[in-house]
Design a protein around this motif. Structure first.
Motif, short mmCIF file in Angstrom:
data_model
loop_
_atom_site.label_atom_id
_atom_site.label_comp_id
_atom_site.label_asym_id
_atom_site.label_seq_id
_atom_site.Cartn_x
_atom_site.Cartn_y
_atom_site.Cartn_z
N ALA A 96 43.68 40.11 22.85
CA ALA A 96 42.45 39.47 23.32
C ALA A 96 42.48 39.25 24.83
N ALA A 97 43.61 38.80 25.35
CA ALA A 97 43.73 38.56 26.79
C ALA A 97 43.56 39.85 27.58
N VAL A 98 44.25 40.90 27.17
CA VAL A 98 44.17 42.18 27.89
C VAL A 98 42.76 42.75 27.83
N PHE A 99 42.15 42.75 26.64
CA PHE A 99 40.81 43.31 26.50
C PHE A 99 39.78 42.51 27.28
N ASN A 100 39.90 41.18 27.28
CA ASN A 100 38.96 40.35 28.04
C ASN A 100 39.08 40.60 29.53
N VAL A 101 40.29 40.70 30.03
CA VAL A 101 40.48 40.97 31.46
C VAL A 101 39.91 42.35 31.81
N LEU A 102 40.22 43.35 30.99
CA LEU A 102 39.70 44.70 31.26
C LEU A 102 38.17 44.73 31.22
N MET A 103 37.57 44.06 30.24
CA MET A 103 36.11 44.04 30.14
C MET A 103 35.48 43.31 31.33
N THR A 104 36.05 42.16 31.68
CA THR A 104 35.46 41.33 32.74
C THR A 104 35.63 41.94 34.12
N TYR A 105 36.82 42.43 34.43
CA TYR A 105 37.10 42.84 35.80
C TYR A 105 37.11 44.35 36.03
N ALA A 106 37.09 45.15 34.98
CA ALA A 106 37.09 46.60 35.16
C ALA A 106 35.83 47.23 34.59
N ALA A 107 35.61 47.05 33.30
CA ALA A 107 34.51 47.76 32.65
C ALA A 107 33.13 47.26 33.07
N MET A 108 32.87 45.97 32.97
CA MET A 108 31.52 45.48 33.24
C MET A 108 31.07 45.69 34.68
N PRO A 109 31.90 45.43 35.70
CA PRO A 109 31.44 45.75 37.06
C PRO A 109 31.15 47.24 37.24
N ALA A 110 31.99 48.09 36.65
CA ALA A 110 31.76 49.54 36.77
C ALA A 110 30.47 49.95 36.06
N VAL A 111 30.26 49.43 34.86
CA VAL A 111 29.04 49.76 34.11
C VAL A 111 27.82 49.20 34.83
N SER A 112 27.92 47.99 35.38
CA SER A 112 26.80 47.41 36.13
C SER A 112 26.41 48.27 37.32
N ARG A 113 27.42 48.75 38.06
CA ARG A 113 27.12 49.62 39.20
C ARG A 113 26.53 50.95 38.74
N LEU A 114 27.10 51.52 37.71
CA LEU A 114 26.65 52.80 37.19
C LEU A 114 25.20 52.73 36.70
#
Length: 121
Positions: A96-114
């Motif tokens: 849960a910790a790893v997935f939350n960090v990846l979603m919050t700081y990697a995936a969502m900013p990238a998807v938002s920009r895309l």
């Protein structure tokens, strides 16, 4: 009734300013009522000191999690083999910790920009 415009030219997440994100599913036929309600709430919140701004992102209507799937697949491939020997609660906590960090700081900013153009139209 005219369409309510609640878009901004930048996505707040791009600058690290998001402190709260709320998702709502609007029943078909109530979109205009929701837009009017959201406009009032967002403008009211904007009147408070320290408010950083707001944005309203509209869904495509689908429920497919765009960024979660690749992270889940990669997590299962690379992370899970190292966690199988751990007790279930510890395994779940780390996952849960790893997935939350990846979603919050990697995936969502990238998807938002895309998808910035689509999200703000």
């Amino acid at each position: 009734m005219t369409a309510v415009s609640l878009e901004h030219s930048t996505v707040p997440a791009d600058t690290g300013e998001v402190t709260l994100l709320i998702a709502r599913r609007v029943d078909p036929g109530y979109e205009a009522d929701f837009e009017l309600w959201a406009k009032g709430i967002l403008e009211s919140a904007a009147s408070f000191a320290g408010h950083l701004g707001y944005g309203l992102f509209r869904s495509s209507g689908g429920d497919a999690p765009l960024a979660i799937y690749p992270i889940s697949v990669l997590g299962g491939l690379f992370l899970m083999p190292h966690l199988t020997a751990l007790p279930l609660l510890l395994n779940s906590l780390i996952t849960a910790a790893v997935f939350n960090v990846l979603m919050t700081y990697a995936a969502m900013p990238a998807v938002s920009r895309l998808l910035r153009g689509w999200l703000t139209t």
